[in-house]
Design an enzyme around this catalytic site. Structure first.
Site, PDB file in Angstrom:
ATOM      1  N   LEU A 161       0.806  -1.297   0.069  1.00  0.00           N
ATOM      2  CA  LEU A 161      -0.004  -0.198   0.062  1.00  0.00           C
ATOM      3  C   LEU A 161       0.634   1.180   0.140  1.00  0.00           C
ATOM      4  O   LEU A 161       1.675   1.565   0.828  1.00  0.00           O
ATOM      5  CB  LEU A 161      -1.115  -0.235   1.237  1.00  0.00           C
ATOM      6  CG  LEU A 161      -1.922   1.113   1.201  1.00  0.00           C
ATOM      7  CD1 LEU A 161      -3.424   0.504   2.035  1.00  0.00           C
ATOM      8  CD2 LEU A 161      -1.602   2.476   1.863  1.00  0.00           C
TER       9      LEU A 161
ATOM     10  N   HIS B 137       7.853   1.475  11.431  1.00  0.00           N
ATOM     11  CA  HIS B 137       8.194   2.833  11.120  1.00  0.00           C
ATOM     12  C   HIS B 137       7.270   3.916  11.432  1.00  0.00           C
ATOM     13  O   HIS B 137       6.030   3.632  11.593  1.00  0.00           O
ATOM     14  CB  HIS B 137       8.526   2.749   9.493  1.00  0.00           C
ATOM     15  CG  HIS B 137       9.338   3.924   8.977  1.00  0.00           C
ATOM     16  ND1 HIS B 137       8.788   5.131   8.777  1.00  0.00           N
ATOM     17  CD2 HIS B 137      10.426   4.133   8.646  1.00  0.00           C
ATOM     18  CE1 HIS B 137       9.527   6.009   8.474  1.00  0.00           C
ATOM     19  NE2 HIS B 137      10.657   5.299   8.104  1.00  0.00           N
TER      20      HIS B 137
END
Length: 337
Positions: A127, A231
């Site tokens: 994505l 992240h």
């Protein structure tokens, strides 16, 4: 502006390549490499063309298109059955408990064990939303449209589903986790290994990575503290996955240590809650804000719209009907926004 999710086609190679160059590394499913992206689109095209409904090793690539301009501004992917072409490796965090009677002491050691436990599961991944479009719920549209696609083609997907989140990458573009483990054995930087994996797959991990468990206590602190952490750009994605019913079960990526989220496919909220109905009215003025999808395989389309259930049918707003190219008598699937 209005946007639609649709099946990717070979003509989308250039916008996918341009977006791949914006990922900043650590994004294995969208490498900035034309031959690899071409191969993905060819595999996806074959999956859309196959009409048989049984589970197989397939890839479906979706894109987000601006309806007014025709520009492709995002993408996502669905892997129907991982670990078929080559092993699907993960590290699994486990605990080893040992006790000494003489010392009257119990010691618990955390280990990372190389495993293929998740082989055969389906995966949602790849994505990416163009930085200029990260508003208006488009990331949510990209993410959740995949679950509607799964619900509409349920026999093509496994009973488990996973999502890998990118791990911590430092300001140099390196990975503390990779440097502490993989980098010791491969003589490659994280960026080199990540790029090689994106292009050629991770069979080289099976060939060269030690099979013995790794004691976490023996790793540098910089590596220990990032295990299982996403992240910063992936924290919102992790929350979305948790809202869908995914959970972190101790599996981490072998390259950057990012978390792998897992769920039972039929328990994913947007899959379990998807409703199918025939359009009885395509001129609805007001209704429940929803994701509405239609079409089979290559003809799949999904967008935001308004819905209202009426008996055994559904009413949708005119704008959504226009974007989806549907009218009275057509079948749609939908979930609340």
């Amino acid at each position: 502006m209005s946007f639609v999710i649709r099946a990717a086609a070979k003509k989308d190679l250039q916008p996918l390549y341009e977006m791949a160059k914006l990922t900043g590394g650590g994004f294995t499913n969208l490498p900035p490499d034309r031959p690899s992206l071409t191969a993905k689109l060819e595999k996806s095209d074959a999956a859309y063309a196959r009409m048989e409904g049984e589970l197989a090793d397939e890839l479906f690539v979706l894109v987000l298109e601006n309806v007014e301009t025709g520009e492709v501004r995002g993408t996502s992917q669905l892997f129907t059955q991982v670990g078929q072409s080559w092993p699907f490796y993960s590290y699994r965090m486990t605990t080893l408990t040992q006790h000494s009677r003489e010392l009257e002491r119990t010691v618990r050691a955390e280990l990372l064990s190389l495993t293929t436990d998740l082989e055969g599961a389906s995966e949602v991944g790849g994505l990416f939303l163009h930085p200029n479009e990260r508003a208006g719920g488009l990331g949510l549209l990209l993410a959740r449209s995949r679950y509607l696609f799964i619900a509409m083609h349920r026999a093509r997907f496994g009973d488990r589903i996973l999502a890998e989140l990118r791990g911590i990458i430092d300001e140099r573009g390196g990975s503390p986790f990779w440097d502490a483990i993989g980098g010791k054995f491969f003589g490659m930087s994280f960026q080199e290994a990540d790029y090689f994996n994106a292009i050629h797959g991770n069979q080289f991990i099976a060939d060269l990575m030690p099979k013995h468990p790794v004691y976490i206590a023996m790793l540098e602190e910089s590596a220990r503290k990032v295990i299982g952490l996403p992240h910063p750009s992936g924290r919102a994605a992790m929350r979305m996955l948790e809202n869908e019913g995914f959970h972190y079960d101790g599996y981490v990526d072998i390259f950057d240590g990012g978390p792998t989220m897992v769920a039972r496919t039929d328990n994913v909220s947007s899959i379990a809650g998807a409703r199918q109905a025939e359009v009885h009215d395509d001129q609805l003025d007001k209704g429940e804000k929803s994701l509405i999808a239609t079409g089979n395989l290559r003809n799949f389309r999904c967008c935001y719209g308004a819905r209202e259930f009426r008996g055994d049918g559904i009413a949708v707003d005119a704008r959504a009907a226009d974007i989806l190219q549907i009218g009275k008598g057509d079948i749609v699937w939908s979930i609340p926004r």
